[in-house]
Write a protein that holds these residues in place. Sequence first.
Motif, PDB file in Angstrom:
ATOM      1  N   GLU A  50       0.800  -1.260  -0.054  1.00 33.65           N
ATOM      2  CA  GLU A  50       0.028   0.199  -0.086  1.00 33.65           C
ATOM      3  C   GLU A  50       0.927   1.244  -0.018  1.00 33.65           C
ATOM      4  OE1 GLU A  50      -3.705   1.933   2.426  1.00 33.65           O
ATOM      5  OE2 GLU A  50      -2.859   0.153   3.204  1.00 33.65           O
ATOM      6  N   GLU A  51       2.006   1.205   0.896  1.00 31.82           N
ATOM      7  CA  GLU A  51       2.888   2.476   0.623  1.00 31.82           C
ATOM      8  C   GLU A  51       3.700   2.497  -0.254  1.00 31.82           C
ATOM      9  OE1 GLU A  51       4.693   5.861   2.255  1.00 31.82           O
ATOM     10  OE2 GLU A  51       2.774   4.881   2.834  1.00 31.82           O
ATOM     11  N   TYR A  52       4.060   1.350  -0.680  1.00 31.23           N
ATOM     12  CA  TYR A  52       4.786   1.340  -1.920  1.00 31.23           C
ATOM     13  C   TYR A  52       4.128   1.966  -3.070  1.00 31.23           C
ATOM     14  CZ  TYR A  52       7.506  -0.594  -5.980  1.00 31.23           C
ATOM     15  OH  TYR A  52       8.131  -0.926  -7.279  1.00 31.23           O
ATOM     16  N   ASN A  53       2.885   1.339  -3.385  1.00 33.37           N
ATOM     17  CA  ASN A  53       2.217   1.911  -4.504  1.00 33.37           C
ATOM     18  C   ASN A  53       2.034   3.316  -4.332  1.00 33.37           C
ATOM     19  OD1 ASN A  53       2.206  -0.593  -5.780  1.00 33.37           O
ATOM     20  ND2 ASN A  53       0.386  -1.308  -4.826  1.00 33.37           N
ATOM     21  N   ARG A  54       1.769   3.722  -3.227  1.00 37.18           N
ATOM     22  CA  ARG A  54       1.511   5.300  -3.213  1.00 37.18           C
ATOM     23  C   ARG A  54       2.780   6.088  -3.400  1.00 37.18           C
ATOM     24  NH1 ARG A  54       0.627   5.384   2.076  1.00 37.18           N
ATOM     25  NH2 ARG A  54      -1.490   4.573   1.961  1.00 37.18           N
ATOM     26  N   GLU A  55       3.889   5.774  -3.188  1.00 34.96           N
ATOM     27  CA  GLU A  55       5.164   6.339  -3.503  1.00 34.96           C
ATOM     28  C   GLU A  55       5.315   6.199  -4.850  1.00 34.96           C
ATOM     29  OE1 GLU A  55       8.181   4.704  -0.933  1.00 34.96           O
ATOM     30  OE2 GLU A  55       7.102   5.546   0.872  1.00 34.96           O
ATOM     31  N   LEU A  56       5.140   5.167  -5.378  1.00 37.83           N
ATOM     32  CA  LEU A  56       5.328   5.253  -6.834  1.00 37.83           C
ATOM     33  C   LEU A  56       4.390   5.952  -7.789  1.00 37.83           C
ATOM     34  CD1 LEU A  56       6.703   3.448  -9.195  1.00 37.83           C
ATOM     35  CD2 LEU A  56       4.980   1.698  -9.245  1.00 37.83           C
ATOM     36  N   ALA A  57       3.151   6.051  -7.327  1.00 38.42           N
ATOM     37  CA  ALA A  57       2.146   6.994  -8.002  1.00 38.42           C
ATOM     38  C   ALA A  57       2.713   8.385  -7.718  1.00 38.42           C
ATOM     39  CB  ALA A  57       0.877   6.911  -7.293  1.00 38.42           C
ATOM     40  N   ASP A  58       3.348   8.820  -6.552  1.00 36.91           N
ATOM     41  CA  ASP A  58       3.866  10.120  -6.390  1.00 36.91           C
ATOM     42  C   ASP A  58       5.077  10.329  -7.456  1.00 36.91           C
ATOM     43  OD1 ASP A  58       2.199  10.739  -4.357  1.00 36.91           O
ATOM     44  OD2 ASP A  58       3.403  10.272  -2.925  1.00 36.91           O
ATOM     45  N   LEU A  59       5.870   9.363  -7.486  1.00 35.69           N
ATOM     46  CA  LEU A  59       6.998   9.470  -8.492  1.00 35.69           C
ATOM     47  C   LEU A  59       6.494   9.832  -9.891  1.00 35.69           C
ATOM     48  CD1 LEU A  59       9.590   6.577  -7.414  1.00 35.69           C
ATOM     49  CD2 LEU A  59       9.948   9.209  -7.428  1.00 35.69           C
ATOM     50  N   VAL A  60       5.634   8.910 -10.514  1.00 36.42           N
ATOM     51  CA  VAL A  60       4.990   9.078 -11.709  1.00 36.42           C
ATOM     52  C   VAL A  60       4.331  10.407 -11.885  1.00 36.42           C
ATOM     53  CG1 VAL A  60       3.453   8.212 -13.240  1.00 36.42           C
ATOM     54  CG2 VAL A  60       4.701   6.385 -12.215  1.00 36.42           C
ATOM     55  N   ALA A  61       3.641  11.041 -10.814  1.00 35.69           N
ATOM     56  CA  ALA A  61       3.128  12.119 -11.110  1.00 35.69           C
ATOM     57  C   ALA A  61       4.278  13.459 -11.239  1.00 35.69           C
ATOM     58  CB  ALA A  61       2.166  12.538  -9.919  1.00 35.69           C
ATOM     59  N   LYS A  62       5.201  13.166 -10.738  1.00 32.38           N
ATOM     60  CA  LYS A  62       6.562  14.077 -10.639  1.00 32.38           C
ATOM     61  C   LYS A  62       7.307  14.044 -11.788  1.00 32.38           C
ATOM     62  CE  LYS A  62       6.706  14.558  -5.626  1.00 32.38           C
ATOM     63  NZ  LYS A  62       7.618  14.097  -4.384  1.00 32.38           N
ATOM     64  N   GLY A  63       6.907  13.023 -12.771  1.00 36.59           N
ATOM     65  CA  GLY A  63       7.593  12.915 -14.053  1.00 36.59           C
ATOM     66  C   GLY A  63       8.496  11.827 -14.174  1.00 36.59           C
ATOM     67  N   TYR A  64       8.612  10.857 -13.202  1.00 32.05           N
ATOM     68  CA  TYR A  64       9.407   9.625 -13.337  1.00 32.05           C
ATOM     69  C   TYR A  64       9.158   8.772 -14.549  1.00 32.05           C
ATOM     70  CZ  TYR A  64      10.908   4.705 -12.629  1.00 32.05           C
ATOM     71  OH  TYR A  64      11.458   3.624 -12.882  1.00 32.05           O
ATOM     72  N   LYS A  65      10.236   8.535 -15.201  1.00 30.37           N
ATOM     73  CA  LYS A  65      10.346   7.937 -16.520  1.00 30.37           C
ATOM     74  C   LYS A  65      10.939   6.544 -16.398  1.00 30.37           C
ATOM     75  CE  LYS A  65      11.246   8.016 -21.654  1.00 30.37           C
ATOM     76  NZ  LYS A  65      11.755   8.927 -22.714  1.00 30.37           N
ATOM     77  N   ALA A  66      10.494   5.403 -16.831  1.00 29.09           N
ATOM     78  CA  ALA A  66      11.309   4.033 -16.721  1.00 29.09           C
ATOM     79  C   ALA A  66      12.694   4.092 -17.799  1.00 29.09           C
ATOM     80  CB  ALA A  66      10.287   2.951 -16.964  1.00 29.09           C
ATOM     81  N   THR A  67      13.743   3.993 -17.151  1.00 30.56           N
ATOM     82  CA  THR A  67      14.939   3.686 -17.619  1.00 30.56           C
ATOM     83  C   THR A  67      15.757   2.418 -17.210  1.00 30.56           C
ATOM     84  OG1 THR A  67      16.385   5.226 -16.207  1.00 30.56           O
ATOM     85  CG2 THR A  67      14.899   6.177 -18.227  1.00 30.56           C
ATOM     86  N   ALA A  68      16.799   1.872 -17.786  1.00 25.71           N
ATOM     87  CA  ALA A  68      17.493   0.965 -17.181  1.00 25.71           C
ATOM     88  C   ALA A  68      18.144   1.359 -15.747  1.00 25.71           C
ATOM     89  CB  ALA A  68      18.601   0.599 -18.236  1.00 25.71           C
ATOM     90  N   ILE A  69      18.691   2.918 -15.999  1.00 31.55           N
ATOM     91  CA  ILE A  69      19.301   3.263 -14.776  1.00 31.55           C
ATOM     92  C   ILE A  69      18.478   3.273 -13.656  1.00 31.55           C
ATOM     93  CG2 ILE A  69      20.236   5.368 -13.952  1.00 31.55           C
ATOM     94  CD1 ILE A  69      20.770   6.400 -16.633  1.00 31.55           C
ATOM     95  N   GLY A  70      17.161   3.792 -13.597  1.00 32.72           N
ATOM     96  CA  GLY A  70      16.314   3.785 -12.337  1.00 32.72           C
ATOM     97  C   GLY A  70      15.966   2.383 -12.002  1.00 32.72           C
TER      98      GLY A  70
END
Length: 311
Positions: free
Chosen positions: A13-33
């Motif tokens: 529950e906490e992990y998915n909340r933090e992930l949603a916040d990252l996406v909202a701030k512009g997170y983009k999936a890359t090999a680095i991340g």
Amino acid sequence: MHQLDPALAAWLEEYNRELADLVAKGYKATAIGAREALANLTRQMVTPGPDIAWVNDELVPGRDYTVPVRIYHPDPKRPLPVLVFFHGGGHMVGSVSVYDPICRRLAAASRHVVVSAEYRRSPESPYPAGLQDAATVAKGVWQALDARQLPYVRQLSLAGDSAGGALTSSLSGLGQYDASLQIKRQVLIYPSVDYTLSQPSVDENGEGYLLTKARVAWYFDNYFQHAENRLQASPLHWAFTRKLPDTLLVSAGFDPLRDEDFLYVDKLRAAAVEVEHLHLDGMVHAFLNLEAIVPDACRMVYQRIGEFLNR
């Protein structure tokens, strides 16, 4: 109706909340991340692991690439059987260093010489580079041990989790027709055995349980860069004969890969291959990397692996 482990449910529950916040701030999936994410998660959730008497790195020469490996020998004065390990991570993330605590646990639980392979990863090295490296290590492990003057029993087993399970099961499938691949046993930990993503659990468990359908598809798109036939690359869809090694398969109830793992077990049994299936109904994919949350489940898995390899 199966139920998610309560400790995992609270953490997710906490992990998915933090992930949603990252996406909202512009997170983009890359090999680095992606690589940093698994490394950080494993570092937080898995303690360094037991001391092993002899741990050092070596190189295994191949036709196109020399593969680095890390060798864990629990008793360097005594010959022990060998377990080659391939880490998970969608063929893109994970490394020998990230999986060091897991390999230490495997060496201690199994009393095998564990050889962990640093195979090439995508997107820099797409299919079939990683599989070629896995074969290089499986065939060249004896020379690597000889180079270090380590005692061993010439008995080879393979193990891998997730994408490492794909490499393991692929080598076992190839070994049915390759006399230079003599594999005694294989340990498959929530393995990826079907690159087509066509089983129902991919959708059923494809969102909210750490490994998502979208992430798996992204991994595979980076792995298969030249329009390869993914059905033909999937060990689930290869021929199954009695020449396949005895198998222990560990699966998780809330894993997108759950159904393909069950099908793989069914095909082994239909081919009269000795197979043990350890299914943990309340677990998610990659739970060995979440040991701090589910320590009892992880402890049981290592114990079962040790018993299987030494029976």
